[in-house]
Design a protein around this motif. Structure first.
Motif, PDB file in Angstrom:
ATOM      1  N   SER A 157     -19.174-120.219  36.759  1.00  0.00           N
ATOM      2  CA  SER A 157     -20.419-119.484  36.963  1.00  0.00           C
ATOM      3  C   SER A 157     -21.440-120.386  37.655  1.00  0.00           C
ATOM      4  N   GLU A 158     -22.441-119.754  38.247  1.00  0.00           N
ATOM      5  CA  GLU A 158     -23.486-120.528  38.901  1.00  0.00           C
ATOM      6  C   GLU A 158     -24.188-121.462  37.903  1.00  0.00           C
ATOM      7  N   TYR A 159     -24.380-120.946  36.700  1.00  0.00           N
ATOM      8  CA  TYR A 159     -25.017-121.743  35.657  1.00  0.00           C
ATOM      9  C   TYR A 159     -24.213-123.012  35.373  1.00  0.00           C
ATOM     10  N   ARG A 160     -22.889-122.866  35.245  1.00  0.00           N
ATOM     11  CA  ARG A 160     -22.042-124.022  34.954  1.00  0.00           C
ATOM     12  C   ARG A 160     -22.021-124.999  36.129  1.00  0.00           C
ATOM     13  N   LEU A 161     -22.030-124.492  37.338  1.00  0.00           N
ATOM     14  CA  LEU A 161     -22.040-125.370  38.505  1.00  0.00           C
ATOM     15  C   LEU A 161     -23.323-126.200  38.558  1.00  0.00           C
ATOM     16  N   VAL A 162     -24.452-125.569  38.217  1.00  0.00           N
ATOM     17  CA  VAL A 162     -25.718-126.293  38.203  1.00  0.00           C
ATOM     18  C   VAL A 162     -25.690-127.380  37.136  1.00  0.00           C
ATOM     19  N   ILE A 163     -25.174-127.054  35.948  1.00  0.00           N
ATOM     20  CA  ILE A 163     -25.090-128.027  34.863  1.00  0.00           C
ATOM     21  C   ILE A 163     -24.213-129.201  35.262  1.00  0.00           C
ATOM     22  N   VAL A 164     -23.093-128.924  35.906  1.00  0.00           N
ATOM     23  CA  VAL A 164     -22.186-129.986  36.334  1.00  0.00           C
ATOM     24  C   VAL A 164     -22.883-130.918  37.323  1.00  0.00           C
ATOM     25  N   ALA A 165     -23.633-130.339  38.275  1.00  0.00           N
ATOM     26  CA  ALA A 165     -24.338-131.162  39.258  1.00  0.00           C
ATOM     27  C   ALA A 165     -25.402-132.028  38.586  1.00  0.00           C
ATOM     28  N   LEU A 166     -26.168-131.436  37.665  1.00  0.00           N
ATOM     29  CA  LEU A 166     -27.206-132.192  36.968  1.00  0.00           C
ATOM     30  C   LEU A 166     -26.610-133.327  36.148  1.00  0.00           C
ATOM     31  N   LEU A 167     -25.519-133.044  35.464  1.00  0.00           N
ATOM     32  CA  LEU A 167     -24.875-134.084  34.653  1.00  0.00           C
ATOM     33  C   LEU A 167     -24.355-135.224  35.517  1.00  0.00           C
ATOM     34  N   SER A 168     -23.848-134.884  36.693  1.00  0.00           N
ATOM     35  CA  SER A 168     -23.342-135.932  37.582  1.00  0.00           C
ATOM     36  C   SER A 168     -24.469-136.843  38.062  1.00  0.00           C
ATOM     37  N   VAL A 169     -25.623-136.239  38.376  1.00  0.00           N
ATOM     38  CA  VAL A 169     -26.776-137.030  38.808  1.00  0.00           C
ATOM     39  C   VAL A 169     -27.283-137.895  37.658  1.00  0.00           C
ATOM     40  N   LEU A 170     -27.353-137.329  36.463  1.00  0.00           N
ATOM     41  CA  LEU A 170     -27.814-138.088  35.302  1.00  0.00           C
ATOM     42  C   LEU A 170     -26.869-139.236  34.979  1.00  0.00           C
ATOM     43  N   PHE A 171     -25.563-138.988  35.111  1.00  0.00           N
ATOM     44  CA  PHE A 171     -24.589-140.036  34.825  1.00  0.00           C
ATOM     45  C   PHE A 171     -24.769-141.212  35.779  1.00  0.00           C
ATOM     46  N   MET A 172     -24.865-140.928  37.065  1.00  0.00           N
ATOM     47  CA  MET A 172     -24.987-142.010  38.029  1.00  0.00           C
ATOM     48  C   MET A 172     -26.328-142.721  37.876  1.00  0.00           C
ATOM     49  N   THR A 173     -27.400-141.970  37.588  1.00  0.00           N
ATOM     50  CA  THR A 173     -28.710-142.589  37.372  1.00  0.00           C
ATOM     51  C   THR A 173     -28.660-143.564  36.200  1.00  0.00           C
ATOM     52  N   GLY A 174     -28.070-143.113  35.093  1.00  0.00           N
ATOM     53  CA  GLY A 174     -27.950-143.976  33.924  1.00  0.00           C
ATOM     54  C   GLY A 174     -27.089-145.188  34.194  1.00  0.00           C
ATOM     55  N   TRP A 175     -26.017-144.995  34.945  1.00  0.00           N
ATOM     56  CA  TRP A 175     -25.123-146.111  35.270  1.00  0.00           C
ATOM     57  C   TRP A 175     -25.853-147.168  36.110  1.00  0.00           C
ATOM     58  N   LEU A 176     -26.626-146.711  37.062  1.00  0.00           N
ATOM     59  CA  LEU A 176     -27.373-147.639  37.908  1.00  0.00           C
ATOM     60  C   LEU A 176     -28.374-148.455  37.092  1.00  0.00           C
ATOM     61  N   ILE A 177     -29.072-147.776  36.190  1.00  0.00           N
ATOM     62  CA  ILE A 177     -30.113-148.449  35.414  1.00  0.00           C
ATOM     63  C   ILE A 177     -29.503-149.434  34.414  1.00  0.00           C
ATOM     64  N   VAL A 178     -28.495-148.976  33.670  1.00  0.00           N
ATOM     65  CA  VAL A 178     -27.885-149.841  32.650  1.00  0.00           C
ATOM     66  C   VAL A 178     -27.055-150.944  33.290  1.00  0.00           C
ATOM     67  N   GLY A 179     -26.248-150.571  34.279  1.00  0.00           N
ATOM     68  CA  GLY A 179     -25.363-151.546  34.903  1.00  0.00           C
ATOM     69  C   GLY A 179     -26.095-152.655  35.626  1.00  0.00           C
ATOM     70  N   SER A 183     -18.910-132.364  45.443  1.00  0.00           N
ATOM     71  CA  SER A 183     -19.993-133.344  45.499  1.00  0.00           C
ATOM     72  C   SER A 183     -20.329-133.868  44.111  1.00  0.00           C
ATOM     73  N   ALA A 184     -20.320-132.964  43.114  1.00  0.00           N
ATOM     74  CA  ALA A 184     -20.589-133.392  41.738  1.00  0.00           C
ATOM     75  C   ALA A 184     -19.525-134.368  41.264  1.00  0.00           C
ATOM     76  N   MET A 185     -18.259-134.076  41.565  1.00  0.00           N
ATOM     77  CA  MET A 185     -17.184-134.989  41.204  1.00  0.00           C
ATOM     78  C   MET A 185     -17.359-136.332  41.904  1.00  0.00           C
ATOM     79  N   GLY A 186     -17.746-136.278  43.165  1.00  0.00           N
ATOM     80  CA  GLY A 186     -17.896-137.493  43.942  1.00  0.00           C
ATOM     81  C   GLY A 186     -19.011-138.379  43.424  1.00  0.00           C
ATOM     82  N   VAL A 187     -20.135-137.761  43.004  1.00  0.00           N
ATOM     83  CA  VAL A 187     -21.260-138.548  42.510  1.00  0.00           C
ATOM     84  C   VAL A 187     -20.886-139.297  41.231  1.00  0.00           C
ATOM     85  N   VAL A 188     -20.087-138.665  40.364  1.00  0.00           N
ATOM     86  CA  VAL A 188     -19.634-139.342  39.150  1.00  0.00           C
ATOM     87  C   VAL A 188     -18.804-140.571  39.516  1.00  0.00           C
TER      88      VAL A 188
END
Length: 370
Positions: free
Chosen positions: A216-238, A314-319
């Motif tokens: 669903s569109e809702y799930r696709l949006v959630i997946v994209a947001l989670l991918s951005v949050l994951f990479m953001t957190g990785w950059l900050i912590v790493g 793109s979401a998969m790639g960002v992770v």
């Protein structure tokens, strides 16, 4: 120097390297004209770019003003444009002026995103007048600056403070702008390479097409947001960009630093995601024939299906990009967040000591504490 030149008011505008220096140089001519018109005399404004060391608790003291005055004793007025946040009585400090020393300071982040030369020149002119013992009236103020009020402090200086709530939110926005997240994105070359390589699989594996089609569109949006949050957190912590604070750094500063760092990195990662999405959309449209996609997903392929595949890929790639992130060197870290730049206590790599008065350039290297 001629008698005519001696009668000119000499204003030294000292700006931190990077964005503050660029803003100071852009506002110099307007500041010069504004002060000349207000004071009725010639004004000569010189811009110097150098890192100004500050106390850990970010206090603005009279002794610091005296030190700044001595460092630039060839000027009648010394103005400092800094990228570091300052506070007075737990409220963001927009500016401070020491009339007895002819010294004034403006904290650029307190202006938020209002970084136009008119706003900056107007505020600098106001601070210069207060530092000269004049009344700052009739100057062109922006709405955000207009709400601030001058108040005299115990040491005789004058402080221009913002509101606690609106001032803090504008301060965080200004800190993010000073971090220049759009300049951080090009440093993520390792992350983008890993993200592009992983996202490319989405163009060739039909299982990705099927998943993107049924989500669903809702799930696709959630997946994209989670991918951005994951990479953001990785950059900050790493890269150890998260500030834990210490006894010398007030809690409020730690919170502001971390908030601005998170927003800066999130904006940089979002820019990377958008670029990756555009590339994947172009790639899927060029590589996957509509007839073949129709056969795989079981119904007629439409433009929406290509958007879904590009989005999910793109979401998969960002992770994956978060795992492959790399920076060119440690100097890049100091340029990305306020806390890293302040802790380093060193000139930035692009900090070429320079002075621009419109007539020539000269090196200037002393540092001061304000």
């Amino acid at each position: 120097m001629t008698d005519h030149e001696q009668q000119a008011l000499r204003v030294r505008l000292v700006a931190d390297p990077g964005l503050p220096t660029r803003r100071a140089e852009a506002a110099r001519d307007r500041l010069q004209v504004s002060l000349s018109s207000t004071l009725g005399r010639r004004v000569r404004v010189q811009v110097s770019s150098r890192r100004v060391r500050v106390e850990q608790d970010h206090r603005i003291t009279l002794s610091g003003a005296k030190q700044l005055n001595l460092a630039d004793r060839d000027a009648d007025v010394v103005l400092l444009l800094t990228e570091l946040p300052r506070f007075v009585d737990d409220r963001p400090l927009m500016a401070v002026a020491f009339p007895g020393e002819g010294v004034g300071l403006v904290s650029l982040p307190t202006l938020g995103v209002l970084l136009g030369e008119r706003v900056i020149a107007g505020l600098l002119g106001e601070v210069a007048l207060v530092a000269l013992g004049e009344r700052a009236e009739g100057l062109d103020r922006s709405e955000a600056v207009r709400r601030a009020r001058w108040s005299q402090r115990e040491d005789g200086s004058w402080a221009l403070r913002t509101g606690r709530v609106t001032g803090r939110s504008r301060l965080v926005a200004g800190m993010v702008v000073s971090n220049e997240p759009w300049a951080a994105a090009p440093k993520l070359t390792g992350a983008f390479a890993a993200a592009a390589a992983t996202a490319s699989f989405g163009m060739f594996y039909n299982s990705i097409w099927k998943m993107a089609d049924v989500m669903s569109e809702y799930r696709l949006v959630i997946v994209a947001l989670l991918s951005v949050l994951f990479m953001t957190g990785w950059l900050i912590v790493g890269n150890r960009l998260w500030e834990k604070g210490d006894s010398a750094m007030p809690v409020r500063l730690v919170a502001l630093y971390n908030m601005s760092t998170v927003l800066t990195m999130a904006m940089a990662v979002s820019a990377l995601w958008v670029l990756l999405f555009v590339l994947m959309l172009i790639g899927t449209s060029a590589v996957i024939p509509p007839a073949f996609m129709t056969e795989v997903i079981g119904h007629s392929a439409e433009p929406n299906n290509y958007l879904r595949v590009a989005w999910f890929s793109s979401a998969m790639g960002v992770v994956a990009g978060g795992l492959g992130v790399s920076f060119d060197d440690d100097a890049d870290l100091r340029l990305m967040t306020h806390a890293q730049r302040e802790r380093a206590g060193m000139p930035d790599p692009d900090e070429d000591e320079r002075e621009d008065d419109g007539e020539g350039a000269a090196e200037r290297k002393p540092s001061v504490v304000a």
